[in-house]
Design a protein around this motif. Structure first.
Motif, short mmCIF file in Angstrom:
data_model
loop_
_atom_site.label_atom_id
_atom_site.label_comp_id
_atom_site.label_asym_id
_atom_site.label_seq_id
_atom_site.Cartn_x
_atom_site.Cartn_y
_atom_site.Cartn_z
N VAL A 15 33.80 34.38 28.31
CA VAL A 15 34.24 34.39 29.70
C VAL A 15 33.41 33.42 30.51
O VAL A 15 33.92 32.64 31.30
CB VAL A 15 34.15 35.81 30.30
CG1 VAL A 15 34.42 35.80 31.78
CG2 VAL A 15 35.12 36.74 29.58
N ALA A 16 32.09 33.46 30.32
CA ALA A 16 31.19 32.60 31.08
C ALA A 16 31.48 31.13 30.82
O ALA A 16 31.30 30.29 31.70
CB ALA A 16 29.75 32.94 30.75
N ALA A 17 31.92 30.79 29.61
CA ALA A 17 32.17 29.40 29.25
C ALA A 17 33.46 28.86 29.84
O ALA A 17 33.63 27.65 29.94
CB ALA A 17 32.19 29.25 27.73
N ALA A 18 34.38 29.74 30.21
CA ALA A 18 35.68 29.29 30.70
C ALA A 18 35.54 28.68 32.09
O ALA A 18 34.97 29.27 32.98
CB ALA A 18 36.66 30.46 30.73
N GLN A 19 36.05 27.49 32.25
CA GLN A 19 36.10 26.82 33.54
C GLN A 19 37.55 26.81 34.00
O GLN A 19 38.46 26.74 33.18
CB GLN A 19 35.59 25.38 33.41
CG GLN A 19 34.13 25.30 33.03
CD GLN A 19 33.22 25.91 34.08
OE1 GLN A 19 33.40 25.69 35.26
NE2 GLN A 19 32.25 26.69 33.65
N PRO A 20 37.80 26.90 35.31
CA PRO A 20 39.19 26.86 35.77
C PRO A 20 39.91 25.62 35.26
O PRO A 20 39.42 24.50 35.42
CB PRO A 20 39.05 26.83 37.30
CG PRO A 20 37.73 27.48 37.56
CD PRO A 20 36.85 27.07 36.40
N THR A 21 41.02 25.86 34.58
CA THR A 21 41.80 24.79 33.98
C THR A 21 43.27 25.02 34.28
O THR A 21 43.80 26.10 33.99
CB THR A 21 41.63 24.81 32.43
OG1 THR A 21 40.25 24.73 32.12
CG2 THR A 21 42.38 23.67 31.79
N VAL A 68 47.04 34.34 31.83
CA VAL A 68 45.98 33.78 32.67
C VAL A 68 44.96 34.86 32.97
O VAL A 68 45.33 35.99 33.34
CB VAL A 68 46.55 33.23 34.00
CG1 VAL A 68 45.43 32.75 34.93
CG2 VAL A 68 47.56 32.12 33.76
N ASP A 69 43.70 34.55 32.78
CA ASP A 69 42.60 35.42 33.17
C ASP A 69 41.32 34.60 33.09
O ASP A 69 41.38 33.37 33.07
CB ASP A 69 42.55 36.69 32.31
CG ASP A 69 42.12 36.45 30.87
OD1 ASP A 69 42.18 35.31 30.38
OD2 ASP A 69 41.69 37.42 30.22
N ARG A 70 40.17 35.27 33.00
CA ARG A 70 38.90 34.53 32.94
C ARG A 70 38.80 33.68 31.69
O ARG A 70 38.20 32.61 31.70
CB ARG A 70 37.73 35.51 33.04
CG ARG A 70 37.65 36.14 34.43
CD ARG A 70 36.69 37.29 34.48
NE ARG A 70 37.27 38.42 33.72
CZ ARG A 70 36.75 39.64 33.68
NH1 ARG A 70 35.64 39.90 34.33
NH2 ARG A 70 37.32 40.59 32.99
N ARG A 71 39.38 34.13 30.56
CA ARG A 71 39.31 33.37 29.31
C ARG A 71 40.44 32.34 29.20
O ARG A 71 40.28 31.33 28.53
CB ARG A 71 39.42 34.31 28.11
CG ARG A 71 38.23 35.20 27.94
CD ARG A 71 38.36 36.00 26.67
NE ARG A 71 37.34 37.02 26.61
CZ ARG A 71 37.18 37.85 25.61
NH1 ARG A 71 38.00 37.79 24.58
NH2 ARG A 71 36.23 38.75 25.62
N ASN A 72 41.57 32.64 29.76
CA ASN A 72 42.75 31.77 29.65
C ASN A 72 43.00 31.13 31.01
O ASN A 72 43.53 31.76 31.91
CB ASN A 72 43.97 32.59 29.22
CG ASN A 72 43.74 33.28 27.89
OD1 ASN A 72 43.74 32.65 26.86
ND2 ASN A 72 43.50 34.59 27.93
N GLY A 73 42.59 29.89 31.15
CA GLY A 73 42.70 29.19 32.42
C GLY A 73 41.46 29.31 33.28
O GLY A 73 41.25 28.53 34.19
N GLY A 74 40.60 30.31 33.00
CA GLY A 74 39.35 30.44 33.72
C GLY A 74 39.46 30.99 35.12
O GLY A 74 38.58 30.77 35.94
N SER A 75 40.52 31.75 35.43
CA SER A 75 40.64 32.33 36.77
C SER A 75 39.66 33.48 36.95
O SER A 75 39.65 34.42 36.16
CB SER A 75 42.06 32.84 37.03
OG SER A 75 42.13 33.48 38.29
N SER A 76 38.86 33.43 37.99
CA SER A 76 37.93 34.53 38.27
C SER A 76 38.59 35.63 39.08
O SER A 76 37.99 36.68 39.28
CB SER A 76 36.71 33.99 39.01
OG SER A 76 37.10 33.41 40.24
#
Length: 197
Positions: free
Chosen positions: A37-43, A70-78
């Motif tokens: 989760v921490a590694a995911a950047q908004p994409t 879409v979530d913190r891991r998929n797309g990086g949405s917080s």
């Protein structure tokens, strides 16, 4: 009227200190410490209807397959959580409530009945169902074709429950015992409460 540069210089530091003291750190839960989760950047993402993190529930249910889009891991949405699933004819999403987040369900195809609190409403393709947090909801597919829905949550949390009670498509599918499922639901009661069946 013009002010001397020294005047501006004397104001910016106190103003910055006041603004800095008002900023609060964002809320974090246990999942936020997850390295994935921490590694995911908004994409930005563009996903087809069958694309995303495909998963299978590890207990007997009318709709075992679902996709986390879409979530913190998929797309990086917080902030947002979105998923997609097909509920077969006669299938039911059991009664539950989400305590921390509003939910919107968009009906892509199919028809059914939704209960929101004590209100019962029939719906068809194109319907939007808004579920404020802490409102009891249950949905039944009353049609002859799959009920295809997209679900969106206003805050993260439910995706952690979804992952705990499922396996990624293609991975070994070890079914959960009733006790294991109950323990998972108890661990996630801070976000979602399911009624006993």
């Amino acid at each position: 009227m013009r002010f001397a540069p020294a005047f501006y210089g004397s104001l910016w530091l106190p103003a910055l200190l006041v603004i800095g003291s008002c900023v609060q750190a964002p809320h974090r839960n246990a999942a936020a410490s997850d390295p994935a989760v921490a590694a995911a950047q908004p994409t930005p993402l563009v996903l087809g209807v069958d694309e995303g993190e495909r998963r299978l529930r590890r207990f007997a249910v009318s709709a075992p397959a679902f996709i986390i889009k879409v979530d913190r891991r998929n797309g990086g949405s917080s902030d947002l959580v979105m998923g997609y699933e097909d509920l077969p004819p006669g299938g039911v999403i059991p009664p539950h409530q989400h305590l921390m987040a509003d939910e919107i369900i968009f009906v892509h195809r199919g028809s059914g009945v939704v209960e929101l609190g004590d209100r019962r409403t029939e719906f068809g393709p194109g319907a939007t169902i808004y579920i404020p947090k802490a409102v009891r909801v249950t949905i039944r597919n009353t049609g002859a074709e799959p009920l295809s829905i997209a679900f969106v949550f206003s805050k993260p949390g439910f995706e952690d429950y979804l992952r705990d009670m499922s396996a990624a498509e293609g991975q070994p599918l070890v079914l959960l015992s009733e006790a294991e499922l109950a323990a998972i639901r108890e661990r996630h009661r801070w976000h979602s409460v399911f009624e006993r069946q």
